[in-house]
Design a protein around this motif. Structure first.
Motif, short mmCIF file in Angstrom:
data_model
loop_
_atom_site.label_atom_id
_atom_site.label_comp_id
_atom_site.label_asym_id
_atom_site.label_seq_id
_atom_site.Cartn_x
_atom_site.Cartn_y
_atom_site.Cartn_z
N ILE A 85 0.84 -1.20 0.00
CA ILE A 85 0.00 0.00 0.00
C ILE A 85 0.87 1.25 0.00
O ILE A 85 0.61 2.22 -0.73
CB ILE A 85 -0.95 0.00 1.22
N SER A 86 1.92 1.24 0.81
CA SER A 86 2.79 2.41 0.87
C SER A 86 3.48 2.67 -0.47
O SER A 86 3.70 3.82 -0.85
CB SER A 86 3.82 2.25 1.99
N ILE A 87 3.80 1.60 -1.19
CA ILE A 87 4.42 1.77 -2.51
C ILE A 87 3.44 2.42 -3.48
O ILE A 87 3.80 3.31 -4.26
CB ILE A 87 4.90 0.42 -3.07
N VAL A 88 2.19 1.99 -3.45
CA VAL A 88 1.17 2.57 -4.33
C VAL A 88 0.99 4.06 -4.05
O VAL A 88 0.91 4.88 -4.98
CB VAL A 88 -0.17 1.83 -4.16
N VAL A 89 0.94 4.42 -2.76
CA VAL A 89 0.83 5.84 -2.40
C VAL A 89 2.03 6.61 -2.93
O VAL A 89 1.90 7.71 -3.48
CB VAL A 89 0.72 6.00 -0.86
N PHE A 90 3.20 6.05 -2.78
CA PHE A 90 4.42 6.69 -3.25
C PHE A 90 4.39 6.90 -4.76
O PHE A 90 4.76 7.97 -5.27
CB PHE A 90 5.63 5.84 -2.86
N VAL A 91 3.95 5.89 -5.51
CA VAL A 91 3.90 5.99 -6.98
C VAL A 91 2.93 7.09 -7.42
O VAL A 91 3.24 7.90 -8.30
CB VAL A 91 3.50 4.64 -7.60
N LEU A 92 1.76 7.13 -6.79
CA LEU A 92 0.78 8.18 -7.15
C LEU A 92 1.35 9.57 -6.88
O LEU A 92 1.20 10.49 -7.69
CB LEU A 92 -0.51 7.97 -6.35
N GLY A 93 2.02 9.72 -5.74
CA GLY A 93 2.64 11.01 -5.42
C GLY A 93 3.72 11.38 -6.41
O GLY A 93 3.86 12.55 -6.79
N SER A 94 4.49 10.39 -6.86
CA SER A 94 5.56 10.65 -7.83
C SER A 94 5.00 11.16 -9.15
O SER A 94 5.52 12.10 -9.76
CB SER A 94 6.37 9.37 -8.08
N ILE A 95 3.91 10.53 -9.61
CA ILE A 95 3.31 10.94 -10.89
C ILE A 95 2.76 12.36 -10.81
O ILE A 95 2.97 13.18 -11.70
CB ILE A 95 2.20 9.94 -11.29
N VAL A 96 2.06 12.65 -9.71
CA VAL A 96 1.51 14.00 -9.53
C VAL A 96 2.63 15.03 -9.44
O VAL A 96 2.53 16.13 -10.01
CB VAL A 96 0.61 14.07 -8.28
N ALA A 97 3.73 14.69 -8.75
CA ALA A 97 4.87 15.61 -8.65
C ALA A 97 5.45 15.91 -10.02
O ALA A 97 5.81 17.05 -10.34
CB ALA A 97 5.95 15.02 -7.73
N GLY A 98 5.53 14.89 -10.87
CA GLY A 98 6.06 15.08 -12.21
C GLY A 98 5.18 15.95 -13.09
O GLY A 98 5.65 16.54 -14.06
N LEU A 99 3.90 16.05 -12.75
CA LEU A 99 2.96 16.86 -13.54
C LEU A 99 2.81 18.28 -12.99
O LEU A 99 2.05 19.08 -13.54
CB LEU A 99 1.58 16.18 -13.56
N SER A 100 3.52 18.62 -11.92
CA SER A 100 3.37 19.93 -11.26
C SER A 100 3.75 21.07 -12.21
O SER A 100 4.71 20.98 -12.97
CB SER A 100 4.24 20.00 -10.01
N GLN A 101 2.97 22.17 -12.10
CA GLN A 101 3.21 23.34 -12.93
C GLN A 101 3.78 24.51 -12.15
O GLN A 101 4.29 25.46 -12.73
CB GLN A 101 1.89 23.78 -13.60
N THR A 102 3.67 24.48 -10.82
CA THR A 102 4.21 25.54 -9.97
C THR A 102 4.97 24.91 -8.80
O THR A 102 4.80 23.72 -8.51
CB THR A 102 3.09 26.44 -9.41
N ALA A 103 5.78 25.72 -8.13
CA ALA A 103 6.51 25.22 -6.97
C ALA A 103 5.55 24.81 -5.86
O ALA A 103 5.79 23.83 -5.16
CB ALA A 103 7.48 26.30 -6.46
N GLY A 104 4.44 25.52 -5.70
CA GLY A 104 3.45 25.17 -4.70
C GLY A 104 2.83 23.81 -4.96
O GLY A 104 2.64 23.01 -4.04
N GLN A 105 2.51 23.53 -6.22
CA GLN A 105 1.95 22.23 -6.58
C GLN A 105 2.97 21.12 -6.32
O GLN A 105 2.62 20.04 -5.85
CB GLN A 105 1.53 22.22 -8.05
N LEU A 106 4.22 21.39 -6.62
CA LEU A 106 5.27 20.40 -6.39
C LEU A 106 5.41 20.08 -4.91
O LEU A 106 5.57 18.93 -4.51
CB LEU A 106 6.60 20.90 -6.96
N ILE A 107 5.36 21.10 -4.06
CA ILE A 107 5.46 20.90 -2.62
C ILE A 107 4.30 20.03 -2.12
O ILE A 107 4.50 19.11 -1.33
CB ILE A 107 5.47 22.26 -1.89
N ALA A 109 2.50 17.86 -3.88
CA ALA A 109 2.67 16.50 -4.40
C ALA A 109 3.75 15.74 -3.62
O ALA A 109 3.60 14.55 -3.32
CB ALA A 109 3.03 16.54 -5.89
N ARG A 110 4.82 16.44 -3.28
CA ARG A 110 5.90 15.80 -2.52
C ARG A 110 5.43 15.45 -1.10
O ARG A 110 5.87 14.47 -0.52
CB ARG A 110 7.10 16.74 -2.45
#
Length: 515
Positions: A85-107, A109-110
């Motif tokens: 489960i923790s791996i799945v959460v990590f993967v979803l967060g990674s994908i969203v982080a890669g799609l970030s358009q601003t520094a706030g969105q990246l923070i 997602a991280r």
């Protein structure tokens, strides 16, 4: 129900470890791959030094806050399922982080990604403890240290190559972890088999975990903005510090009253655990807080590319690999733990003291030597502090005990990154204000981290400001690491046991640490 005290066959252990170590590699690499890429990432998003710090802090903060919950759940439910489960959460967060358009969105997602990272890093330790007796665990900790070193060396190099490759771009620093995580899930499904003892009468202390997370978050936000957005002596300081302390006091009260606390005070008060926690706090603050800014030092302060910055961090990671492997085998052979922890923390202090004299012209051979000492110190102390605690508790408490040490180590890292990041930001801002008012005020709308968009004359001033300010934060790291030395020296020299669980007659708690 107590687990059997006999050890698993070496082949079976190695098969299970293959999945666990791959999971750990994914989590560790996700942090280090950003270290050399972050200056370019924040520069391209036109972010500030404070946002630079919070891209790291947000991940550490959520990982810290979730670690006790993951550990408690591991004592109640399937450790294997929780890791997945923790791996799945990590993967979803990674994908969203890669799609970030601003520094706030990246923070943001991280921060979500950190929930999964906290689970992976805590649960791998728990699963290993459920399989291998403490006396034998030192030997396998060498493999653990090797994977950590590989991820820490390979991560910055890979991150540098990605951002330096025009057809990839920095977003692949986050996307690239997804396929590795999928492979880890498959390997885990086939190799990891642990007994599940269900306890339906137990509830997780979500209130205590929430109070701890909120209290710590408020104090870290205060650290990030004090002296820049508002004064030390101001109503904002009084409100934030007061609220944080009141909430943490409430958390302690809750933890002392609930039947199943996420940070059990009876375990935390044991001498070995209490001192290991203090040492882990110090090591975490020094290591995470210092190492996070090395990539920035080499790129912004010295003008190297992300790939070159990754290569320049190899001495520190080589120190982790060599020292963790050798000390792990020597610990398994001798059954003695304290001498290696004390030596490791001492070497850590020496390494950071060496880095404290850095400026933008320091010879690279000197920087590499000091970094190697830091790596040796980390390799000899960090994993062994967890082992020291695991050796003193019964199997039924292994999850919560391991996660408690991981929690405070991660908390120390979070505090270290926030405090040292704030110190660095303030010193750089003060220098730029004096040397280059236009750049410091940000009137041009360009981040000082986006060097490529600045005139060449301005770039030189910015590089000198960052390079000269970095040595100061390593001096603070050295002072913090001294606390770890003192705590390690006060630990009892207990021999490692040769069974997975404590023998029934010896399952009583250690006496509390006296004042």
């Amino acid at each position: 129900m107590s687990a059997p005290s006999s050890t698993m066959p070496h082949r079976q252990v190695m098969e299970a470890l293959s999945g666990l170590l791959l999971v750990l590699f994914v989590a560790m690499a996700s942090s280090t791959i950003v270290s050399t890429a972050l200056p370019k990432i924040i520069g391209s998003l036109n972010g500030s030094q404070t946002q630079y710090t919070w891209v790291v802090t947000a991940t550490l903060l959520t990982a810290t806050a979730s670690t006790p919950i993951w550990g408690k759940l591991a004592d109640l439910y399937s450790k294997k399922l929780l890791i997945q489960i923790s791996i799945v959460v990590f993967v979803l967060g990674s994908i969203v982080a890669g799609l970030s358009q601003t520094a706030g969105q990246l923070i943001a997602a991280r921060a979500f990604q950190g929930l999964g990272m906290g689970g992976v890093q805590a649960l791998v330790q728990v699963a290993i403890a459920a399989m291998i007796p403490p006396r034998e665990r030192g030997r396998y900790n060498g493999y653990l240290g090797g994977v950590m070193a590989l991820a820490t060396v390979g991560g910055p190099l890979l991150g540098g190559l990605i951002v330096d490759t025009s057809w990839l771009g920095w977003r692949w620093c986050f996307f690239i972890g997804a396929p590795i995580a999928v492979i880890a899930l498959v390997v885990l499904q086939k190799t990891l088999n642990l007994a599940v003892v269900r306890r339906d009468d137990v509830k997780v202390d979500y209130l205590g975990a929430t109070l701890i997370a909120v209290g710590v978050s408020i104090l870290l936000i205060w650290v990030s903005f004090v002296d820049s957005s508002f004064a030390w002596l101001s109503w904002q300081t009084a409100a934030m510090v007061g609220a944080g302390l009141v909430i943490l006091a409430a958390a302690i009260r809750v933890e002392s009253r609930v039947a199943e606390p996420v940070v059990p005070l009876d375990i935390v008060r044991q001498r070995t655990t209490a001192l290991a926690i203090i040492a882990s706090l110090a090591v975490g603050m020094a290591m995470f807080g210092g190492a996070v800014f090395l990539g920035q030092y080499f790129q912004i302060g010295r003008g190297y590319s992300p790939t070159e910055a990754g290569l320049l961090t190899i001495p520190m990671m080589a120190g982790v690999l060599v020292s963790s492997t050798i000390s792990g085998r020597m610990i398994s052979k001798s059954g003695r733990l304290k001498p290696y922890i004390v030596t490791g923390t001492l070497i850590l202090v020496v390494g950071f003291a060496g880095l404290s004299v850095l400026d933008h012209d320091t010879p690279l051979w000197y920087v590499g030597t000091a970094m190697a000492l830091v790596g040796v110190g980390v390799g000899m102390s960090m994993q062994n502090l967890v082992l020291a605690v695991q050796n003193t508790v019964s199997l039924k408490d292994i999850g919560v005990a391991s996660s408690s040490v991981a929690f405070f180590r991660s908390l120390g890292g979070t505090i270290g990154v926030s405090v040292l990041g704030a110190v660095l930001a303030n010193r750089v801002t003060a220098t730029l204000t004096q040397e280059l008012p236009a750049a410091a005020s940000g009137s041009s709308g360009t981040s000082s981290l986006n060097l490529a968009a600045l005139p060449e004359s301005v770039q030189h001033i910015v590089r000198a400001a960052y390079g000269d300010a970095t040595g100061h934060i390593f001096l603070i790291s050295a002072a913090i690491a001294v606390v770890g030395v003192i705590a390690a020296a006060l630990m009892n020299p207990t021999a490692l046991r040769s069974t997975v669980d404590l023998p029934e007659p010896a399952a009583e708690r250690e006496p509390a640490l006296s004042n």
